[in-house]
Design an enzyme around this catalytic site. Structure first.
Site, PDB file in Angstrom:
ATOM      1  N   GLU A 265     -16.283 -32.471 -26.142  1.00 47.12           N
ATOM      2  CA  GLU A 265     -15.448 -33.043 -25.072  1.00 47.12           C
ATOM      3  C   GLU A 265     -15.755 -34.528 -25.061  1.00 47.12           C
ATOM      4  O   GLU A 265     -16.685 -34.978 -24.398  1.00 47.12           O
ATOM      5  CB  GLU A 265     -15.828 -32.441 -23.714  1.00 47.12           C
ATOM      6  CG  GLU A 265     -15.650 -30.946 -23.615  1.00 47.12           C
ATOM      7  CD  GLU A 265     -14.198 -30.517 -23.562  1.00 47.12           C
ATOM      8  OE1 GLU A 265     -13.314 -31.376 -23.370  1.00 47.12           O
ATOM      9  OE2 GLU A 265     -13.960 -29.306 -23.719  1.00 47.12           O
ATOM     10  N   CYS A 299     -13.673 -38.745 -17.959  1.00 51.10           N
ATOM     11  CA  CYS A 299     -12.996 -38.667 -19.261  1.00 51.10           C
ATOM     12  C   CYS A 299     -11.500 -38.653 -19.043  1.00 51.10           C
ATOM     13  O   CYS A 299     -10.750 -39.070 -19.908  1.00 51.10           O
ATOM     14  CB  CYS A 299     -13.368 -37.393 -19.997  1.00 51.10           C
ATOM     15  SG  CYS A 299     -15.106 -37.199 -20.168  1.00 51.10           S
TER      16      CYS A 299
HETATM   17  C1  UN1 Z   1     -14.950 -35.399 -17.378  1.00 51.79           C
HETATM   18  O1  UN1 Z   1     -14.615 -36.493 -16.983  1.00 51.79           O
HETATM   19  O2  UN1 Z   1     -15.900 -35.235 -18.144  1.00 51.79           O
HETATM   20  O3  UN1 Z   1     -10.041 -33.159 -14.736  1.00 51.79           O
HETATM   21  C2  UN1 Z   1     -14.299 -34.145 -16.972  1.00 51.79           C
HETATM   22  C3  UN1 Z   1     -10.984 -33.760 -14.227  1.00 51.79           C
HETATM   23  C4  UN1 Z   1     -12.259 -32.986 -14.000  1.00 51.79           C
HETATM   24  C5  UN1 Z   1     -13.062 -32.973 -15.229  1.00 51.79           C
HETATM   25  C6  UN1 Z   1     -13.391 -34.296 -15.796  1.00 51.79           C
HETATM   26  N1  UN1 Z   1     -11.927 -31.653 -13.606  1.00 51.79           N
HETATM   27  O4  UN1 Z   1     -10.938 -34.925 -13.928  1.00 51.79           O
END
Ligand code: UN1
Length: 514
Positions: A265, A299
């Protein structure tokens, strides 16, 4: 709830051990110290004795042994343990959510939201524990039956990032646990205390259930020592890693070299497209939350806004107005919208990115400054920033983990906007705001967004746990959380059973012994 009270409640002292197999904790004190500082105040919250190689071997030993027990406990029974973890998390939601805010700097609403995601995935995993389904097939041979089944995979390595210091563990660990795996967790060195808190919560359940050590393990140490050992370790058939694309590429090389499995990820460079047919009442708040939420350190943060030229002016005005109303400050203050960045390194990257944008010819429409003075003493606070940019600038092609939103105009058809949105190396999340059915369906079709997540009339961040989460291209291709992401945590086996009295071969091959 005072921080000191929260820490006491989790048994976190000034110095804490950096390795645990459940209820037991390592004894190493001579391998360096990791100090966790509040990004909001710069003050030390607590320190952790970094784990040594010996600790790592101790943890791996416990994990390997525990796997032989845990894998044979029926999956719904494992689900029952996860259900109890979910209940315990409910009890500790406020305390853990606050600790997340203190240690990571995200605002309290988001700290609590992160714990809620843990609770949600716990509930999901409990249901999943009764649904680890395989298919059955019709054999081409008479009196034969074929089916496939999923078995526990082994001890699995979970390496998480600072930005979701506890939820990402839960997405992986709670699903993996119902799948019969045991978990070795290496949290980010910037957020070790929330990990210790989670370990203590889980240990209570394990103790109450009389379960052995080694099912949920924690190991806190440097990436170059502990992280690297995990990547190379054949006892960990799967590594699930959340982090930057360069870190992920390195991990992919090392893990693939031993033919281990990976869930990656990695970075996102997420865009929202606003077409002429966008409902700006929905779009503006979604863009602002996506771009400045978690201070731009998700992310899934919205980094690019691709706007039709016909509405560019009104969008700019609305955004500047919204940005001017943002309150930046103490993440624990319920009125705050934007907390600090994780550390001064992140602030430096924010400033360098803006330097480069200016150099390329971008115009700062709002923000751009590092904040100092009363309330901003940690020097980790920056102004959420809006800049005009072009999609092909090298800085726009990269993920800068900070609240910078690039405004990129497009002309003509929605396909032009989609081409811009896809023209980056990353492929995590994407969104379009439009009330035009054709535009939204093109965006979702095979010629549309190339991302793992594509939304209509909601932003890029804040995905629910029920869907598979992850992205394409430089985002790494992994999927975790909902849907059938559980399959990655199990080993798949195809079984053919002959209940007849003959031995027919597949493909009609004749092989007769005289
Ligand atoms: C991340 O930033 O590592 O969709 C994940 C989202 C959260 C997950 C983010 N449920 O922003």
């Amino acid at each position: 709830m005072q921080l000191s009270e929260i820490l006491r409640g989790f048994g976190i002292g000034e110095y804490n051990p950096g390795a645990s197999t459940g209820g037991q904790w390592g004894k190493t004190t001579d391998h360096g110290v990791i100090t966790s500082r509040s990004p909001a105040t710069g003050e030390a919250i607590g320190s952790v004795y970094a784990a040594s190689h010996q600790d790592y071997e101790w943890v791996m030993d416990a994990a390997t042994k525990a796997f032989t027990v845990w894998r044979s406990i029926p999956a719904p029974r494992r689900g029952e343990v996860v259900r109890k973890i979910g209940l315990k998390l409910r009890e500790y939601k406020e305390a853990l959510g606050r600790l997340v805010s203190h240690e990571n700097g995200k605002i309290l609403q988001e700290g609590l939201g992160e714990v809620q995601e843990m609770i949600d995935i716990a509930d999901f995993a409990v249901g999943q524990s009764r649904q680890l389904y395989g298919f059955t097939m019709h054999s081409e041979r008479p009196a034969h039956r074929m089916y496939e089944q999923y078995h526990p995979l082994g001890p699995i390595g979970v390496i998480t990032a600072f930005n979701f210091p506890v939820a990402v563990w839960a997405w992986n660990a709670l699903l993996a646990a119902v799948c019969g795996d045991v978990i070795v967790w290496k949290p980010a060195s910037k957020t070790p205390l929330t990990a210790i808190a989670v370990q203590r919560i889980v240990a209570q359940v394990l103790h109450e259930q009389d379960l052995p050590e080694g099912i949920f393990n924690l190991i806190i140490g440097g990436g170059s020592t502990i992280g690297e050992a995990m990547l190379k370790d054949r006892r960990l058939p799967l590594i699930s890693l959340t982090g930057s694309t360069p870190v992920g590429k390195h991990a992919a090389t090392v893990v693939s070299n031993r033919l281990g499995k990976l869930i990656l990820e990695l970075g996102g460079n997420n865009a929202i497209i606003l077409t002429e047919h966008a409902d700006l009442k929905l779009a503006i708040p979604a863009v602002v939350f996506g771009a400045v939420g978690t201070a731009g350190q998700r992310c899934t943060t919205t980094r690019r806004l691709i706007v039709h030229e016909a509405i560019l002016n009104s969008v700019q005005k609305a955004l500047v107005h919204a940005y001017a109303s943002l309150r930046i400050g103490d993440p624990l203050d319920p009125k705050t919208h934007v907390g600090p960045l994780i550390d001064t390194d992140a602030v430096r990257q924010f400033s360098e990115a803006l330097e480069q944008v200016r150099h390329e010819g971008g115009e700062i429409l709002f923000g751009g400054k590092v904040l100092s003075g009363p309330g901003y003493g940690s020097r980790c606070y920056v102004e959420p920033t809006l800049v005009t940019a072009r999609n092909d600038w090298s800085i726009v092609q990269q993920e800068t983990f900070a609240p910078i939103l690039y405004l990129i105009p497009y002309t003509g058809d929605v396909r032009n906007a989609i081409a811009l949105q896809n023209a980056v190396p990353q492929g995590l999340s994407s969104a379009i705001f439009t009330n035009d059915l054709r535009e939204s369906e093109i965006f979702l079709s095979e010629i549309g967004s190339d991302c793992g997540i594509a939304n209509v009339n909601i932003g890029t961040s804040g995905a629910e746990i029920g869907g598979a989460f992850g992205g394409e291209k430089d985002t790494g291709g992994g999927r975790e959380s909902g849907s059938d992401a559980w399959k990655a945590y199990m080993r798949r086996q195809t079984n053919t059973i002959n209940f007849g009295t003959e031995l027919p071969l597949a493909q009609g091959i004749r092989f007769e012994l005289s």
